[in-house]
Write an enzyme that holds these catalytic residues in place. Sequence first.
Site, PDB file in Angstrom:
ATOM      1  N   ASP C 219       4.052  42.930 -47.990  1.00 23.09           N
ATOM      2  CA  ASP C 219       3.652  42.519 -46.497  1.00 23.09           C
ATOM      3  C   ASP C 219       3.629  43.731 -45.481  1.00 23.09           C
ATOM      4  O   ASP C 219       4.828  44.007 -45.066  1.00 23.09           O
ATOM      5  CB  ASP C 219       4.344  41.314 -46.189  1.00 23.09           C
ATOM      6  CG  ASP C 219       3.968  40.794 -44.777  1.00 23.09           C
ATOM      7  OD1 ASP C 219       3.226  41.548 -44.117  1.00 23.09           O
ATOM      8  OD2 ASP C 219       4.777  39.781 -44.236  1.00 23.09           O
ATOM      9  N   GLN C 222       3.407  44.889 -40.580  1.00 23.52           N
ATOM     10  CA  GLN C 222       3.947  45.558 -39.515  1.00 23.52           C
ATOM     11  C   GLN C 222       3.749  47.090 -39.979  1.00 23.52           C
ATOM     12  O   GLN C 222       4.174  47.920 -39.200  1.00 23.52           O
ATOM     13  CB  GLN C 222       5.394  45.429 -39.244  1.00 23.52           C
ATOM     14  CG  GLN C 222       5.666  44.062 -38.762  1.00 23.52           C
ATOM     15  CD  GLN C 222       5.219  43.725 -37.535  1.00 23.52           C
ATOM     16  OE1 GLN C 222       4.928  44.768 -36.581  1.00 23.52           O
ATOM     17  NE2 GLN C 222       4.543  42.389 -36.897  1.00 23.52           N
ATOM     18  N   CYS C 383       9.055  33.944 -36.009  1.00 25.68           N
ATOM     19  CA  CYS C 383       8.871  33.607 -37.140  1.00 25.68           C
ATOM     20  C   CYS C 383       9.789  33.930 -38.447  1.00 25.68           C
ATOM     21  O   CYS C 383       9.423  34.313 -39.532  1.00 25.68           O
ATOM     22  CB  CYS C 383       7.431  34.026 -37.731  1.00 25.68           C
ATOM     23  SG  CYS C 383       6.099  33.041 -36.575  1.00 25.68           S
TER      24      CYS C 383
HETATM   25  C1  LIG Z   1       5.695  40.826 -41.181  1.00 26.14           C
HETATM   26  C2  LIG Z   1       4.738  40.020 -41.184  1.00 26.14           C
HETATM   27  N1  LIG Z   1       4.343  39.011 -41.740  1.00 26.14           N
HETATM   28  C3  LIG Z   1       3.220  38.305 -41.437  1.00 26.14           C
HETATM   29  C4  LIG Z   1       2.876  38.202 -40.205  1.00 26.14           C
HETATM   30  C5  LIG Z   1       1.728  37.156 -40.091  1.00 26.14           C
HETATM   31  O1  LIG Z   1       0.345  37.692 -39.807  1.00 26.14           O
HETATM   32  P1  LIG Z   1      -0.852  36.759 -39.264  1.00 26.14           P
HETATM   33  O2  LIG Z   1      -0.219  35.773 -38.049  1.00 26.14           O
HETATM   34  O3  LIG Z   1      -1.625  37.796 -38.585  1.00 26.14           O
HETATM   35  O4  LIG Z   1      -1.207  36.163 -40.347  1.00 26.14           O
HETATM   36  C6  LIG Z   1       3.427  38.837 -39.236  1.00 26.14           C
HETATM   37  C7  LIG Z   1       2.970  38.742 -37.775  1.00 26.14           C
HETATM   38  O5  LIG Z   1       3.129  37.866 -37.118  1.00 26.14           O
HETATM   39  C8  LIG Z   1       4.339  39.934 -39.585  1.00 26.14           C
HETATM   40  O6  LIG Z   1       5.019  40.468 -38.712  1.00 26.14           O
END
Ligand SMILES: Cc1ncc(COP(=O)(O)O)c(C=O)c1O
Lengths: 161, 161, 426, 426
Positions: C219, C222, C383
């Site tokens: 992932d 960031q 989150c």
């Molecule tokens: C580490 C990480 N993974 C996933 C996401 C999800 O990204 P998105 O909401 O653009 O799908 C985020 C951001 O909110 C994040 O910081």
Amino acid sequence: MDVDFEELYQSVILDHSRKPRNFGPLPDPTVTVAGDNPTCGDEIALSLKIDPQADKVAGVGFTGSGCSICMASASLMTLKVKGKTRAEAGALLNDFQGMITGKTPEAEIPKALGDLRLLSGVRKFPQRVKCATLGWHALKGALAQTEGAAKFSVDPKDADL
Amino acid sequence: MDVDFEELYQSVILDHSRKPRNFGPLPDPTVTVAGDNPTCGDEIALSLKIDPQADKVAGVGFTGSGCSICMASASLMTLKVKGKTRAEAGALLNDFQGMITGKTPEAEIPKALGDLRLLSGVRKFPQRVKCATLGWHALKGALAQTEGAAKFSVDPKDADL
Amino acid sequence: MWLPLFAASMHDLAKHAPAAIDWAALRRDFPILNQEVHGKPLVYLDSAASSQKPRQVIDAIVHYYEHDHSNVHRGIHELSNRATAAYEGARERTARFLNANTPEEIVFTRGTTESINLVAATWGERHVGAGDHILITELEHHANLIPWQQLARRKGAELLYIPVQGDNGRLDLSRLDELLTPKVKLFAFTHISNTMGTVNPAAELCRRAREVGAVTLVDAAQSAGHCLVDVQEIGCDFLVFSGHKILGPTGIGVLYGKPERFAEMPPYQTGGEMIVSVDWHEAKFKPAPHGFEAGTPHVAGAVGLHAAMDYLDDVGRRNIWEHDRDLAAYTYTRLSELPGVRLFGPGTDRAGLVSFLLEDVHAHDLVTMADGHGIALRGGHHCNQPLHRKLGVKSSARASFYFYNTREEVDKLIESVEKIRAFFAR
Amino acid sequence: MWLPLFAASMHDLAKHAPAAIDWAALRRDFPILNQEVHGKPLVYLDSAASSQKPRQVIDAIVHYYEHDHSNVHRGIHELSNRATAAYEGARERTARFLNANTPEEIVFTRGTTESINLVAATWGERHVGAGDHILITELEHHANLIPWQQLARRKGAELLYIPVQGDNGRLDLSRLDELLTPKVKLFAFTHISNTMGTVNPAAELCRRAREVGAVTLVDAAQSAGHCLVDVQEIGCDFLVFSGHKILGPTGIGVLYGKPERFAEMPPYQTGGEMIVSVDWHEAKFKPAPHGFEAGTPHVAGAVGLHAAMDYLDDVGRRNIWEHDRDLAAYTYTRLSELPGVRLFGPGTDRAGLVSFLLEDVHAHDLVTMADGHGIALRGGHHCNQPLHRKLGVKSSARASFYFYNTREEVDKLIESVEKIRAFFAR
Ligand SMILES: Cc1ncc(COP(=O)(O)O)c(C=O)c1O
Ligand SMILES: Cc1ncc(COP(=O)(O)O)c(C=O)c1O
């Protein structure tokens, strides 16, 4: 310090948030409704003891944690709701909703809300309205049932009670 | 009428598209490769008869349908490929690819391509390059196998042979 | 573990020496930053949630709609041709951005969340079975947690977590041997933690996963816009990120996948653009990337993302990384000097964000008051509810930086935090 | 069957009498139309594939990025608040656009294709079983065909088709009694055919479906931006469309659903924004609409869509409908006067598009040559391969209109077709 914030965080509010009234579990509650706001993690569980004869709120208590707006609002609410009939509590709820969402014009905010009127500053902070209403969502749920326990979550954009 | 289009649709090309040469099923083919372009529905099935001794294309035939560029290109290709060895046919394929994709500068387009050079106008119409190459994709597939039948589809953006 | 981010083999070295960069000029490329909120100049410290957009990205989108828009792939007229070239050009650009081998390794999605869901619903659905293990970490954003949790529940697989040590936000990698066994079918982890600012040793973790035959998903939400991310160097099977966090438009994201992985995945969504042929009762599907992009794509999003990647590489991702880290380090130091501040994440080697709490002040109250000072922070569980629960807090406040932020802005933040502390201590 | 589109109960009647509309002035709102391709003024007749965007929509997107962008829902600072208000405001606007009861009935997706896939993967997955019937029509775009075909294959359900009569593009509704039985769990059909221009009697079909207890999905991709679409009048369970076809940005679409339906659907994608609470091994999900919108949404897309809907209702969808239909009727008449032209779709009561073929000229050649005359047509199977196969053709050419097109442009098209016919007849 900004004037708005002085208004939002008046000392009565800070006081209630630090020393919430009717805080703690209520023995033998008639109904208990727990709610949380998933966005910020705030949680309030509200218990009412209903006097079946008079259909009145004979006792009230709440537990949980939240920001100062959330805790103060719940604390002030418990003070107001004790001793009210279901119908009276419902009317209170309506008055509070009108004020907090800004639907009621400033000048028409019912005097009956008493200290709760100190929360009227929240209407200028739409993102905080849901903090101020968490305990009231629990109250609404509690008034709607006759006994038992229930759980709910507040939609982050949902300010309607 | 626009000059570009006169160039794209020269009369030799229109002629080949209306009366494609070596059109029809080839009896006893060594290999058959069928390809289609899903975007426009064009389909070409190319059969080769390979003379195993000489490793030469002894016979060629194709069936299918497509736009005039597609049909003319396949038709002209069959004329050129007959009698060539596998290696020679591969070289032809390279020359054609260089021309049609515009990788080979105009002045350096090999004379050996003969009438196929009439298709050089296609390079100015990137969206039609895939039409001109459908038969050639089939040729490439056919040269790559020693016997049997195969099927493929051309990716709409894939002009590489 | 730290160095690989800057290994000499990087494909995309900075174009300027850091000293030569006029950060103030770059900041002026961002129209939104030039405004007041609540009567105070905006200090935007919420880029980890979503970055702002430079004029160049906005202009690219406008130019596209004013000159070249049309549906892609389907048409054979001039505009359709241009739109297709723009869309496929963005794919090539993304491949270069990640140092992927070919554009076919790039699938466009709505964002990180969709990219991960796509992998879970296709590769995961097909390759994870009862009794298998899925390994993730306690640092994961919900986007890289719930899809695996739900997959595990559907399949009767087990979801395992590499634990976080505590407030320092570092993974307890001493547990890796025990957790990363041949039972692990998939190992998904965040490159940089959006809550803690921890930087995980992605290449090392992927190497370990390969040893046990586990497929890896990184992932990079960031990291992609903040440091060099090289899929070949990392050696992952999948890597995902969102356009909106790297100066790009909303609604566009990236799924990088190895061709071998894409080849063993069934289609995800079905419809136009992704088919080879369709009959009343059966259909044949295209391979990646188009086979995973059903329907009219977000062309303007791809165009804006292309411009964003150009912009980032023009500044140089190495320079951005140093800049953001410097601000975070400065913030960490200044905050740690204040009484009653609880800091999260590693004290050194952290990415460009800092999460913290003020004793006796709820994060919501802190963030609301900071907003009144013009400072945009994030407050909440970012989150990552279960991690917050583990740390014994409901929420935290977070300041996250990008190259358009300055030390002066950090000073304003510190000043604001001090005022807030004083206010609530009344 | 025709009238219900304009029933007196419509919520959103035209604001101007048709005569009062200055179509030429509206056309000037579309910057892209003011250009030459191949040295000829652009005549864009491919709006059924994707519409162009007025300045107002582009400006709304730019304004959003320059003033209000931030992540939504997650923040409690000013910009996050504005972004949330903009996003939720677009939802309310969409509810009004469709005359839905509440904004909670509106889920934002990437487009029609994703909306249909979402329903197939959630409602369909849960409610369609072995032996059940799914009913669609032979007119369907691949987006409203393959997801049901694949669902039927996965479940052992049967996929049935209401046949098309032939070149006239009308459904053979005499077969309805026999096909629409209580075995049908889901009935999905297009409101307007993107190939034939047929307008299906949506309200009537939904009424019939209700009689047998079938859930209905209406594909409004070709109707939402061209005529009034009232979900209460139609009485469907689901209705879907794409923003990019109704003057809006790419990457945004709409799924309307009845609350009862949403309530019986499991989540689709999972991640941030759509959860109530998350623990390491379980999660609770929000109800619609947020429960079906995982991850950071396409906020700028919603903002642009909002502006597009405002624009459309300012012109008046009734007026647009009359205008587009007038052009299509004129085109149909003019083309039918040419020798060797094969026309598809109904001769009367057709929507604003005309598909046709020239004898002995492949559609690709026709479209390429028309492009040389500055005219953007679509050539191909228009994402309906099996229908083309049924009609015995590989592809066709299509001219599709919007209110920015003129009769003069149709005249140019006719002139071009005549030249092309002459050229290939050499
Ligand atoms: C580490 C990480 N993974 C996933 C996401 C999800 O990204 P998105 O909401 O653009 O799908 C985020 C951001 O909110 C994040 O910081
Ligand atoms: C009738 C119909 N349904 C579905 C679609 C698919 O829409 P999208 O590609 O925007 O998802 C289209 C447009 O191509 C269409 O015309």
